[in-house]
Motif scaffolding. Structure first.
Motif, PDB file in Angstrom:
ATOM      1  N   GLU A 138       0.806  -1.234  -0.116  1.00 50.08           N
ATOM      2  CA  GLU A 138      -0.155  -0.078   0.009  1.00 50.08           C
ATOM      3  C   GLU A 138       0.982   1.249   0.058  1.00 50.08           C
ATOM      4  N   ASN A 139       0.807   2.007  -1.019  1.00 49.40           N
ATOM      5  CA  ASN A 139       1.595   3.299  -1.327  1.00 49.40           C
ATOM      6  C   ASN A 139       0.907   4.383  -1.820  1.00 49.40           C
ATOM      7  N   THR A 140       0.468   5.582  -1.085  1.00 51.68           N
ATOM      8  CA  THR A 140       0.998   5.788   0.292  1.00 51.68           C
ATOM      9  C   THR A 140       0.214   4.837   1.220  1.00 51.68           C
ATOM     10  N   HIS A 141       0.804   4.693   2.486  1.00 51.93           N
ATOM     11  CA  HIS A 141       0.475   3.883   3.438  1.00 51.93           C
ATOM     12  C   HIS A 141      -0.499   4.695   4.428  1.00 51.93           C
ATOM     13  N   ASN A 142      -2.030   4.297   4.325  1.00 51.93           N
ATOM     14  CA  ASN A 142      -2.908   5.112   5.016  1.00 51.93           C
ATOM     15  C   ASN A 142      -2.720   5.065   6.654  1.00 51.93           C
ATOM     16  N   ARG A 143      -2.626   3.891   7.104  1.00 53.53           N
ATOM     17  CA  ARG A 143      -2.630   3.963   8.596  1.00 53.53           C
ATOM     18  C   ARG A 143      -1.185   4.360   9.404  1.00 53.53           C
ATOM     19  N   ALA A 144      -0.256   4.328   8.256  1.00 51.89           N
ATOM     20  CA  ALA A 144       1.255   4.862   8.544  1.00 51.89           C
ATOM     21  C   ALA A 144       1.231   6.380   8.482  1.00 51.89           C
ATOM     22  N   GLY A 145      -0.005   6.889   8.333  1.00 54.18           N
ATOM     23  CA  GLY A 145       0.168   8.596   8.082  1.00 54.18           C
ATOM     24  C   GLY A 145       0.308   9.026   6.783  1.00 54.18           C
ATOM     25  N   GLY A 146       0.034   8.030   5.716  1.00 54.84           N
ATOM     26  CA  GLY A 146       0.486   8.613   4.408  1.00 54.84           C
ATOM     27  C   GLY A 146       1.850   8.374   3.961  1.00 54.84           C
ATOM     28  N   HIS A 164      10.533 -16.253  -5.734  1.00 53.16           N
ATOM     29  CA  HIS A 164       9.382 -17.298  -5.479  1.00 53.16           C
ATOM     30  C   HIS A 164       8.313 -17.478  -6.286  1.00 53.16           C
ATOM     31  N   ARG A 165       8.296 -16.445  -7.600  1.00 49.57           N
ATOM     32  CA  ARG A 165       7.121 -16.602  -8.508  1.00 49.57           C
ATOM     33  C   ARG A 165       5.920 -16.230  -7.741  1.00 49.57           C
ATOM     34  N   VAL A 166       6.045 -15.143  -7.149  1.00 47.00           N
ATOM     35  CA  VAL A 166       4.754 -14.668  -6.599  1.00 47.00           C
ATOM     36  C   VAL A 166       4.552 -13.239  -7.072  1.00 47.00           C
ATOM     37  N   ALA A 167       3.409 -13.033  -7.477  1.00 44.48           N
ATOM     38  CA  ALA A 167       2.861 -11.657  -7.947  1.00 44.48           C
ATOM     39  C   ALA A 167       2.846 -10.675  -6.815  1.00 44.48           C
ATOM     40  N   VAL A 168       2.913  -9.415  -7.446  1.00 41.35           N
ATOM     41  CA  VAL A 168       2.949  -8.200  -6.562  1.00 41.35           C
ATOM     42  C   VAL A 168       2.086  -7.227  -7.065  1.00 41.35           C
ATOM     43  N   HIS A 169       0.833  -6.727  -6.089  1.00 38.93           N
ATOM     44  CA  HIS A 169      -0.036  -5.858  -6.645  1.00 38.93           C
ATOM     45  C   HIS A 169       0.023  -4.612  -5.610  1.00 38.93           C
ATOM     46  N   VAL A 170       0.042  -3.172  -6.160  1.00 35.56           N
ATOM     47  CA  VAL A 170       0.254  -2.180  -5.574  1.00 35.56           C
ATOM     48  C   VAL A 170      -1.152  -1.553  -5.107  1.00 35.56           C
ATOM     49  N   ASP A 171      -1.611  -1.420  -3.980  1.00 34.78           N
ATOM     50  CA  ASP A 171      -2.762  -0.583  -3.657  1.00 34.78           C
ATOM     51  C   ASP A 171      -2.432   0.809  -3.492  1.00 34.78           C
ATOM     52  N   GLY A 172      -2.518   1.451  -4.797  1.00 35.69           N
ATOM     53  CA  GLY A 172      -1.703   2.959  -4.969  1.00 35.69           C
ATOM     54  C   GLY A 172      -3.234   3.893  -4.986  1.00 35.69           C
ATOM     55  N   ALA A 173      -3.868   3.727  -4.245  1.00 37.59           N
ATOM     56  CA  ALA A 173      -4.955   4.671  -3.963  1.00 37.59           C
ATOM     57  C   ALA A 173      -4.397   6.152  -3.997  1.00 37.59           C
ATOM     58  N   ARG A 174      -3.370   6.244  -3.328  1.00 36.20           N
ATOM     59  CA  ARG A 174      -2.704   7.839  -3.164  1.00 36.20           C
ATOM     60  C   ARG A 174      -1.135   7.672  -3.878  1.00 36.20           C
ATOM     61  N   ILE A 175      -1.102   7.061  -4.938  1.00 35.88           N
ATOM     62  CA  ILE A 175       0.243   6.672  -5.528  1.00 35.88           C
ATOM     63  C   ILE A 175       0.858   8.295  -6.003  1.00 35.88           C
ATOM     64  N   PHE A 176      -0.211   9.151  -6.426  1.00 39.89           N
ATOM     65  CA  PHE A 176       0.413  10.227  -6.871  1.00 39.89           C
ATOM     66  C   PHE A 176       0.809  11.189  -5.753  1.00 39.89           C
ATOM     67  N   ASN A 177       0.088  10.926  -4.769  1.00 38.33           N
ATOM     68  CA  ASN A 177       0.682  11.663  -3.498  1.00 38.33           C
ATOM     69  C   ASN A 177       2.116  11.010  -3.299  1.00 38.33           C
ATOM     70  N   ALA A 178       2.304   9.909  -3.399  1.00 35.50           N
ATOM     71  CA  ALA A 178       3.695   9.569  -3.252  1.00 35.50           C
ATOM     72  C   ALA A 178       4.790   9.822  -4.168  1.00 35.50           C
ATOM     73  N   SER A 179       4.163   9.898  -5.443  1.00 38.55           N
ATOM     74  CA  SER A 179       5.201  10.626  -6.509  1.00 38.55           C
ATOM     75  C   SER A 179       5.336  12.170  -6.382  1.00 38.55           C
ATOM     76  N   ILE A 196      -1.396  -2.584 -10.313  1.00 37.68           N
ATOM     77  CA  ILE A 196      -1.629  -1.392  -9.504  1.00 37.68           C
ATOM     78  C   ILE A 196      -2.886  -0.717  -9.734  1.00 37.68           C
ATOM     79  N   THR A 197      -3.430  -0.173  -8.473  1.00 42.48           N
ATOM     80  CA  THR A 197      -4.615   0.580  -8.597  1.00 42.48           C
ATOM     81  C   THR A 197      -4.360   1.920  -8.228  1.00 42.48           C
ATOM     82  N   PHE A 198      -4.912   2.871  -8.733  1.00 39.44           N
ATOM     83  CA  PHE A 198      -5.107   4.303  -8.146  1.00 39.44           C
ATOM     84  C   PHE A 198      -6.574   4.876  -8.234  1.00 39.44           C
ATOM     85  N   CYS A 199      -6.537   5.753  -7.030  1.00 39.31           N
ATOM     86  CA  CYS A 199      -7.810   6.445  -6.976  1.00 39.31           C
ATOM     87  C   CYS A 199      -8.183   7.608  -7.624  1.00 39.31           C
TER      88      CYS A 199
END
Length: 343
Positions: A138-146, A164-179, A196-199
């Protein structure tokens, strides 16, 4: 300053006059048939922004996360996520109910995941146990204060996932804030993920909607899951038009929200009855603890025309966004001082 200064979330924003004009002028069609030109354009623009092959317009970030989990896994698989992740705490048990998966949690320090915990938690399918199929960040991380997950940490997660051949999904609801906060293009964060998702409905100021991005094959499968969840919204180009406007006009201005969060945090650092977090807000969220019940503190703020959100017994979150300005921030600070003195 507005009649009410609403800091409950950046989801409370209302479309501007310019965004409303874009909505009114939108060309529409039936999206389930692939005929809505505005939705098609939004998906093309979103995919290009994220550096992905394709994108899918969905009703919400929660829907986007649920679709991603469903596509990346099969029933009985295991998904790794932060113990304070949005998908763990605020999506009504969707991993179990919709994706039919088990969850295993890892710890993050101020939103930054512990790579060793992730590596140790991954397990391979056996006669007795499920296999790990997906890691969610989760990026940005809500419960960690953004908080922003640094790119090098995402690199480390990607390396473990590939091993380990595992997929990665990013909950990027606020990824533009991170950027905006980091100066790193969103496509660089997205490059470390399979999806990746973004809101659109948070910092970007749209009335509704999120976008899920990934490969062509992933999005084709995601479209079927969206249909299964009732997410075929027909002439939803009127909503997609708001998203196109936001992607063009509302990203760079996020720096104002970040500055207002710092302004608020500084203004209340010595307020009575308040125990601020000991670090500056990384993006657009201000968290603080209260010496008394948070619910009562929030109620007292409401009487003064300031809305906030109690997230725990003695903890409050306030979020800056395009519908609050410096005057609203100053008003909120004055109200917090006043309530603190009374309690």
């Amino acid at each position: 300053m507005h009649t009410v200064s609403d800091f409950r979330s950046d989801t409370v924003t209302r479309p501007s006059a310019e965004m409303r004009r874009a909505i009114a002028d939108a060309e529409v069609g039936d999206d389930v048939f692939g005929d809505d030109p505005t939705i098609n354009r939004l998906q093309e623009v979103a995919a290009a922004r994220m550096g992905k092959e394709a994108a899918l317009f969905v009703a919400s970030g929660t829907m986007g996360n649920s679709i991603a989990m469903k596509v990346h896994t099969k029933p009985g698989d295991e998904v790794l996520m932060d113990g304070d992740a949005h998908s763990m705490l605020y999506e009504v048990g969707l991993p179990a109910v919709i994706a039919n998966v088990m969850t295993r949690q890892f710890h993050s320090e101020r939103g930054v995941p512990d790579i060793s915990q992730i590596a140790d938690a991954i397990q391979h399918e056996s006669l007795h146990g499920p296999g790990t199929a997906l890691i969610i960040l989760e990026n940005t991380h809500n419960r960690a204060g953004g908080a922003v997950i640094p790119l090098e940490v995402m690199d480390a997660v990607r390396a473990v996932a590939d091993e380990h051949r595992v997929a990665v999904h990013v909950d990027g609801a606020r990824i533009f804030n991170a950027s905006v906060a980091s100066g790193i293009p969103v496509r660089e964060y997205a490059a470390r993920a399979d999806s990746i998702t973004f809101c659109l409905s948070k910092g970007l100021g749209c009335p509704i909607g999120s976008v899920l991005c990934g490969t062509n094959d992933f999005v084709n499968r995601a479209r079927r899951v969206r249909k299964m969840l009732g997410g075929g919204m027909r002439q939803a180009g009127i909503l997609a038009a708001a998203g196109l406007y936001a992607l063009e006009h509302n990203i760079d201005r996020l720096v104002e929200d970040h500055a207002n969060a710092i302004r608020l945090a500084v203004a209340i650092v010595d307020a009575p009855g308040v125990l601020p977090d000991p670090y500056a807000p990384p993006t657009n969220m201000v968290y603080f603890n209260t010496t008394g019940p948070a619910d009562a503190f929030v109620d007292a703020l409401t009487v003064r025309g300031v809305l906030a959100n109690a997230t725990a017994k003695n903890r409050i979150r306030m979020v800056t966004h395009l519908d609050v300005d410096e005057e609203d921030v100053d008003r909120a600070a004055e109200a917090i001082w006043a309530v603190g003195r009374e309690q």
